[in-house]
Scaffold this active site. Sequence first.
Site, PDB file in Angstrom:
ATOM      1  N   ARG A  65      -2.055   6.452  -2.605  1.00 19.70           N
ATOM      2  CA  ARG A  65      -1.213   5.624  -3.285  1.00 19.70           C
ATOM      3  C   ARG A  65      -2.144   4.551  -3.798  1.00 19.70           C
ATOM      4  O   ARG A  65      -1.732   4.051  -4.885  1.00 19.70           O
ATOM      5  CB  ARG A  65      -0.033   5.294  -2.536  1.00 19.70           C
ATOM      6  CG  ARG A  65       0.897   4.379  -3.241  1.00 19.70           C
ATOM      7  CD  ARG A  65       2.382   4.162  -2.466  1.00 19.70           C
ATOM      8  NE  ARG A  65       3.390   3.453  -3.055  1.00 19.70           N
ATOM      9  CZ  ARG A  65       3.991   2.298  -2.831  1.00 19.70           C
ATOM     10  NH1 ARG A  65       3.443   1.770  -1.801  1.00 19.70           N
ATOM     11  NH2 ARG A  65       4.744   1.652  -3.654  1.00 19.70           N
ATOM     12  N   HIS A  69      -2.012   3.181  -7.782  1.00 22.50           N
ATOM     13  CA  HIS A  69      -1.878   1.719  -7.848  1.00 22.50           C
ATOM     14  C   HIS A  69      -2.873   0.900  -8.486  1.00 22.50           C
ATOM     15  O   HIS A  69      -2.740  -0.010  -9.295  1.00 22.50           O
ATOM     16  CB  HIS A  69      -1.231   1.084  -6.836  1.00 22.50           C
ATOM     17  CG  HIS A  69       0.317   1.385  -6.586  1.00 22.50           C
ATOM     18  ND1 HIS A  69       1.195   0.483  -5.783  1.00 22.50           N
ATOM     19  CD2 HIS A  69       1.199   2.339  -6.776  1.00 22.50           C
ATOM     20  CE1 HIS A  69       2.472   1.056  -5.705  1.00 22.50           C
ATOM     21  NE2 HIS A  69       2.330   2.238  -6.339  1.00 22.50           N
ATOM     22  N   ASN A  97       3.643  -3.686  -4.255  1.00 19.01           N
ATOM     23  CA  ASN A  97       2.639  -3.619  -3.496  1.00 19.01           C
ATOM     24  C   ASN A  97       3.069  -4.385  -2.337  1.00 19.01           C
ATOM     25  O   ASN A  97       2.528  -4.328  -1.216  1.00 19.01           O
ATOM     26  CB  ASN A  97       1.331  -3.949  -3.990  1.00 19.01           C
ATOM     27  CG  ASN A  97       0.611  -3.308  -5.029  1.00 19.01           C
ATOM     28  OD1 ASN A  97       0.985  -1.991  -5.027  1.00 19.01           O
ATOM     29  ND2 ASN A  97      -0.060  -3.624  -6.185  1.00 19.01           N
ATOM     30  N   HIS A 197       4.498  12.694  -3.422  1.00 19.38           N
ATOM     31  CA  HIS A 197       5.643  12.464  -2.546  1.00 19.38           C
ATOM     32  C   HIS A 197       5.738  13.379  -1.555  1.00 19.38           C
ATOM     33  O   HIS A 197       6.772  13.596  -0.863  1.00 19.38           O
ATOM     34  CB  HIS A 197       6.880  12.006  -3.261  1.00 19.38           C
ATOM     35  CG  HIS A 197       6.543  10.706  -3.827  1.00 19.38           C
ATOM     36  ND1 HIS A 197       7.628   9.955  -4.749  1.00 19.38           N
ATOM     37  CD2 HIS A 197       5.712   9.551  -3.956  1.00 19.38           C
ATOM     38  CE1 HIS A 197       7.115   8.765  -5.194  1.00 19.38           C
ATOM     39  NE2 HIS A 197       5.745   8.578  -4.735  1.00 19.38           N
ATOM     40  N   THR A 198       4.780  14.608  -1.674  1.00 13.75           N
ATOM     41  CA  THR A 198       4.952  15.628  -0.159  1.00 13.75           C
ATOM     42  C   THR A 198       4.506  14.897   0.872  1.00 13.75           C
ATOM     43  O   THR A 198       4.569  15.659   1.921  1.00 13.75           O
ATOM     44  CB  THR A 198       4.015  16.664  -0.845  1.00 13.75           C
ATOM     45  OG1 THR A 198       4.525  17.818   0.080  1.00 13.75           O
ATOM     46  CG2 THR A 198       2.790  16.586  -1.274  1.00 13.75           C
ATOM     47  N   ASP A 242       9.393  13.663   2.224  1.00 17.74           N
ATOM     48  CA  ASP A 242       9.805  15.021   2.096  1.00 17.74           C
ATOM     49  C   ASP A 242       9.925  15.218   3.595  1.00 17.74           C
ATOM     50  O   ASP A 242       9.364  14.679   4.594  1.00 17.74           O
ATOM     51  CB  ASP A 242       8.886  15.944   1.434  1.00 17.74           C
ATOM     52  CG  ASP A 242       7.851  16.601   1.901  1.00 17.74           C
ATOM     53  OD1 ASP A 242       7.334  16.145   3.008  1.00 17.74           O
ATOM     54  OD2 ASP A 242       7.372  17.643   1.327  1.00 17.74           O
TER      55      ASP A 242
HETATM   56  C1  HEM Z   1       6.743   8.381 -10.680  1.00 15.86           C
HETATM   57  C2  HEM Z   1       6.756   7.275 -10.222  1.00 15.86           C
HETATM   58  C3  HEM Z   1       6.658   6.803  -8.963  1.00 15.86           C
HETATM   59  C4  HEM Z   1       7.545   6.030  -8.335  1.00 15.86           C
HETATM   60  C5  HEM Z   1       8.848   5.269  -8.749  1.00 15.86           C
HETATM   61  C6  HEM Z   1       6.925   5.828  -6.872  1.00 15.86           C
HETATM   62  C7  HEM Z   1       7.474   4.653  -5.896  1.00 15.86           C
HETATM   63  C8  HEM Z   1       7.219   4.812  -4.587  1.00 15.86           C
HETATM   64  C9  HEM Z   1       7.734   4.073  -3.555  1.00 15.86           C
HETATM   65  C10 HEM Z   1       8.939   3.162  -3.903  1.00 15.86           C
HETATM   66  C11 HEM Z   1       7.201   4.577  -2.482  1.00 15.86           C
HETATM   67  C12 HEM Z   1       7.721   3.731  -0.855  1.00 15.86           C
HETATM   68  C13 HEM Z   1       6.709   2.394  -0.872  1.00 15.86           C
HETATM   69  C14 HEM Z   1       7.396   1.750   0.346  1.00 15.86           C
HETATM   70  O1  HEM Z   1       8.396   1.887   0.759  1.00 15.86           O
HETATM   71  O2  HEM Z   1       6.374   0.841   0.755  1.00 15.86           O
HETATM   72  C15 HEM Z   1       6.254   5.386  -2.713  1.00 15.86           C
HETATM   73  C16 HEM Z   1       5.387   5.935  -1.826  1.00 15.86           C
HETATM   74  C17 HEM Z   1       4.142   6.723  -2.144  1.00 15.86           C
HETATM   75  N1  HEM Z   1       3.891   7.220  -3.283  1.00 15.86           N
HETATM   76 FE1  HEM Z   1       4.872   6.841  -5.004  1.00 15.86          FE
HETATM   77  N2  HEM Z   1       5.873   6.711  -6.895  1.00 15.86           N
HETATM   78  C18 HEM Z   1       5.582   7.189  -7.748  1.00 15.86           C
HETATM   79  C19 HEM Z   1       4.548   8.214  -8.273  1.00 15.86           C
HETATM   80  C20 HEM Z   1       3.467   8.395  -7.432  1.00 15.86           C
HETATM   81  C21 HEM Z   1       2.243   8.835  -7.635  1.00 15.86           C
HETATM   82  C22 HEM Z   1       2.028   9.204  -9.298  1.00 15.86           C
HETATM   83  C23 HEM Z   1       1.471   8.958  -6.413  1.00 15.86           C
HETATM   84  C24 HEM Z   1       0.091   9.351  -6.594  1.00 15.86           C
HETATM   85  C25 HEM Z   1      -0.628  10.229  -7.150  1.00 15.86           C
HETATM   86  C26 HEM Z   1       2.244   8.263  -5.520  1.00 15.86           C
HETATM   87  C27 HEM Z   1       1.702   8.314  -4.138  1.00 15.86           C
HETATM   88  C28 HEM Z   1       2.650   7.879  -3.170  1.00 15.86           C
HETATM   89  C29 HEM Z   1       2.418   7.910  -1.843  1.00 15.86           C
HETATM   90  C30 HEM Z   1       1.296   8.805  -1.367  1.00 15.86           C
HETATM   91  C31 HEM Z   1       3.472   7.583  -1.163  1.00 15.86           C
HETATM   92  C32 HEM Z   1       3.670   7.220   0.594  1.00 15.86           C
HETATM   93  C33 HEM Z   1       2.505   5.988   0.873  1.00 15.86           C
HETATM   94  C34 HEM Z   1       2.701   5.717   2.366  1.00 15.86           C
HETATM   95  O3  HEM Z   1       3.264   6.467   3.058  1.00 15.86           O
HETATM   96  O4  HEM Z   1       2.045   4.684   2.697  1.00 15.86           O
HETATM   97  N3  HEM Z   1       3.615   7.997  -5.883  1.00 15.86           N
HETATM   98  N4  HEM Z   1       6.181   5.558  -4.018  1.00 15.86           N
END
Ligand code: HEM
Length: 321
Positions: A65, A69, A97, A197-198, A242
């Site tokens: 992530r 970002h 963030n 998000h897998t 997931d």
């Molecule tokens: C399409 C639009 C996207 C939105 C609206 C989005 C939004 C979010 C949100 C709200 C979270 C949870 C953050 C939290 O609760 O602290 C999250 C987690 C995450 N996102 Fe996304 N995301 C998007 C696309 C992506 C992309 C493109 C990637 C990487 C290529 C990504 C990778 C991740 C990962 C791996 C997590 C888990 C992080 C953790 O467990 O620390 N996301 N995302």
Amino acid sequence: MAFLILFQALLILSLAASTLSTRPYKNGLTPYFYDYVCPQALPAIKRIVEGAVQQEQRMGASMLRLHFHDCFVNGCDGSILLDSTATIESEKFAAPNNNSARGFEVIDQIKAEVDRVCGRPVVSCADILAVAARDSVVALGGPSWKVRLGRRDSTTASRTMANNDIPAPNMDLPALINNFKRQGLKVKDLVALSGAHTIGFAQCFTFRNRTFNDSNINQAFAKNLRSYCPRTGSDSNLASLDPTPARFDTLYYNNLLTQKGLLHSDQALSTGESALELVKSYSHNYEAFWKDFAKSMVRMGNIKPLTGNQGQIRSNCRRVD
Ligand code: HEM
Ligand SMILES: *[C@@H]1O[C@H](CO)[C@@H](O)[C@H](O)[C@H]1NC(C)=O
Ligand SMILES: *[C@@H]1O[C@H](CO)[C@@H](O)[C@H](O)[C@H]1NC(C)=O
Ligand SMILES: *[C@@H]1O[C@H](CO)[C@@H](O)[C@H](O)[C@H]1NC(C)=O
């Protein structure tokens, strides 16, 4: 003599044409950037990522992530890593963030080790983020790809751009498509990259609205989420994105087909024909998902890099040198 010059001109033209037609490495980035400068760099990054993921599997998700970002805010330039100073408004406190982006200590550890094995700071923080993202995906059982390298680090950060350009979990499909389009990315990139998000987790405040207000949500799934993410309080309670948050599999897409996407923005991918077709295809074809994910990660990694003598190579990822 004239013949010879003509011949040379033709040779140069054809060389130029073949370079143009294959366009091997966009933006001056190349997978071989550190091969001569510091061949120990990439193995060192991999070692530390593997150790960190072994210690805490979620760290792999967090590092993936961070690269996302970083890239969506004025390009992949390490800007997300800068701490606040009198002149820098750290992106770490931007809404997407703040209390959410994590893994900065692991990036610090990688940087220190890479600079040690290389003998001097030659590897940029922006490249470290890109490689750590790939190694994280691999550590959690996902695809591998050649990371293009040679990015340099920014001397500035922008909290305003971080607030404006990182997509939000309450976005609908048109807003998501538009957000990715502004980065030069297509619907296919959106659907494939959302497959990140897998792995990983989200906090209650990011999915609460969906469990109370969305109609395209499985009722049993929503009820269960509401039991530990009530209307008020418990804002930082975690739910996995997931069912298998430490496995880079296709369950994320399977879940979208049964209205069990965690975020409103996840489920939004099932609300448009072309996105839904891709969701369906990835849900039963991990090879297609892996191939497109890897391709889209390279495309995301190509966003506006600083190269040549632009920017700098920081010696501490948190500070401008
Ligand atoms: C399409 C639009 C996207 C939105 C609206 C989005 C939004 C979010 C949100 C709200 C979270 C949870 C953050 C939290 O609760 O602290 C999250 C987690 C995450 N996102 Fe996304 N995301 C998007 C696309 C992506 C992309 C493109 C990637 C990487 C290529 C990504 C990778 C991740 C990962 C791996 C997590 C888990 C992080 C953790 O467990 O620390 N996301 N995302
Ligand atoms: C970031 O989160 C902290 C702790 O919740 C909060 O006090 C602070 O106001 C937030 N920062 C910004 C810029 O919103
Ligand atoms: C939740 O919904 C409210 C009201 O529609 C909206 O203002 C807010 O931005 C939403 N929050 C999230 C995190 O989606
Ligand atoms: C649900 O939507 C209503 C308006 O439609 C809004 O007032 C309310 O804040 C939302 N619920 C949550 C939990 O955000």
